[in-house]
Design an enzyme around this catalytic site. Sequence first.
Site, PDB file in Angstrom:
ATOM      1  N   SER A  94      30.997  14.636 -25.806  1.00 51.48           N
ATOM      2  CA  SER A  94      29.938  13.846 -26.434  1.00 51.48           C
ATOM      3  C   SER A  94      30.460  12.531 -27.011  1.00 51.48           C
ATOM      4  CB  SER A  94      29.294  14.655 -27.561  1.00 51.48           C
ATOM      5  OG  SER A  94      28.351  13.866 -28.273  1.00 51.48           O
ATOM      6  N   TYR A 145      26.296   7.436 -24.932  1.00 54.03           N
ATOM      7  CA  TYR A 145      25.168   6.806 -25.612  1.00 54.03           C
ATOM      8  C   TYR A 145      25.381   5.299 -25.506  1.00 54.03           C
ATOM      9  CZ  TYR A 145      23.427  11.071 -27.855  1.00 54.03           C
ATOM     10  OH  TYR A 145      22.890  12.304 -28.104  1.00 54.03           O
ATOM     11  N   THR A 152      22.905   9.545 -21.581  1.00 57.87           N
ATOM     12  CA  THR A 152      21.774  10.188 -22.264  1.00 57.87           C
ATOM     13  C   THR A 152      20.725   9.141 -22.594  1.00 57.87           C
ATOM     14  OG1 THR A 152      23.093  11.992 -23.175  1.00 57.87           O
ATOM     15  CG2 THR A 152      21.068  11.437 -24.341  1.00 57.87           C
ATOM     16  N   LYS A 202      20.727  11.803 -18.050  1.00 55.22           N
ATOM     17  CA  LYS A 202      20.311  12.993 -18.804  1.00 55.22           C
ATOM     18  C   LYS A 202      19.096  12.666 -19.663  1.00 55.22           C
ATOM     19  CE  LYS A 202      22.071  16.413 -22.135  1.00 55.22           C
ATOM     20  NZ  LYS A 202      21.215  16.147 -23.309  1.00 55.22           N
ATOM     21  N   HIS A 249      16.472  17.212 -24.656  1.00 54.59           N
ATOM     22  CA  HIS A 249      17.417  17.171 -25.761  1.00 54.59           C
ATOM     23  C   HIS A 249      17.261  18.388 -26.669  1.00 54.59           C
ATOM     24  CE1 HIS A 249      20.475  14.308 -27.078  1.00 54.59           C
ATOM     25  NE2 HIS A 249      20.295  14.738 -28.300  1.00 54.59           N
TER      26      HIS A 249
END
Length: 400
Positions: free
Chosen positions: A105, A129, A155, A275, A299
């Site tokens: 992440s 991100y 994402t 995603k 999510h």
Amino acid sequence: MPTEPSELASAAQRAMSKEAWAYVDGGAGQQRTVAANTSAFDHYRLVPRMLANVESRDLRTTLFGVDMPAPLMLAPVGVLELAHPRAEHEVAAAARATGIPMMISTQASVPMEDVARDLGDTPRLYQLYWSRDESIVESFVRRAEAIGSDALVVTLDTHMLGWRTRDLDLGYLPFARGLGIAQYTSDPAFRELVAQRLTAGSGTDVRPGLREIPSALAAVASMARHHPGKAVDNLRSGHARAAVETFLDVFSRSDLIWDDLDRLREMTDLPIVLKGLQAPEDARRALEHGVDGIIVSNHGGRQVDGAIASIDALPSIVDEIDGRIPVLFDSGIRSGADILKALALGADAVLLGRPYVYGLALAGAAGVQAVIEHMIAELDLSLGLVGCRSVGETGRELLG
């Protein structure tokens, strides 16, 4: 380590602080999407076939050139230090022990380079991100390439945080206390922005009222503890607070459009996976922009209250993609039987999220490994019991 999903969650809740549990288990608004993600699996019923010679079964699959022992990946989950102080170190150890790929992440508690060392030869993907600062985006991409990422997972559905009532009622945002920002504080482009802020002065020195002083002091202490280096030095220099303020400024952006994906393609040769898709129209646009895979996800119900359950969104997107690129599934997996249903509906693999975090909270790497092994064991049994010898034999004919 409980095998029954609700018992696993209950045990994890007892092991975690109320703030940690609210952040990990909570969702948007009235939690209706979180509930729908799991309850919607009941709409799909498996129809076993008999006399199929399932003595030997094969769960292996290949995605993005990566050989996997089962159609399962560990989803990118932020702020894992809320569940265990060693966070991604423990998760990576479990991934390495099982061979299950890990998605690292952007909101990790451990820099990606350290996680990569823990993973050894185990496959890894990097979840991006898209920051407001392009220099950070490019730096993250370069670092993801350097650690041997097998794909870049962008994402899309968290360009702003959803209305998360449990966190709001506790007045708790981990990032504002310096948790879950290790990818940033370890990044040269981000550190340059922090240095510029310190030189210019942050301009955000708001004096708390008397009732807010204890909370403010706790927040500053948390920032100092979680920033690289000695806490006392971080307090004196102001680096920790400046890093948090900078992160809150650059975290994500809501002005991205489909054409921006072309710019990302120019940055990297890594496979690009999107995603957060729920609509067939978005799947069509993804194909038009040449992405290499998509993940059907809401999510985990953390962004939009009352949204479509992820498993209900899966079939129409699979039909739209029509086998041209891999389709992965996320949001709501709680068992091996859930995995089988997602595969039957056309997913090429699934992402496991909250359950492995529960295992992490209970027993670190051993807990994560146990949860993974339980999922795979039930998938293997369920596959044989419905009359399939491999994951490649699953299809909608298994569903009644």
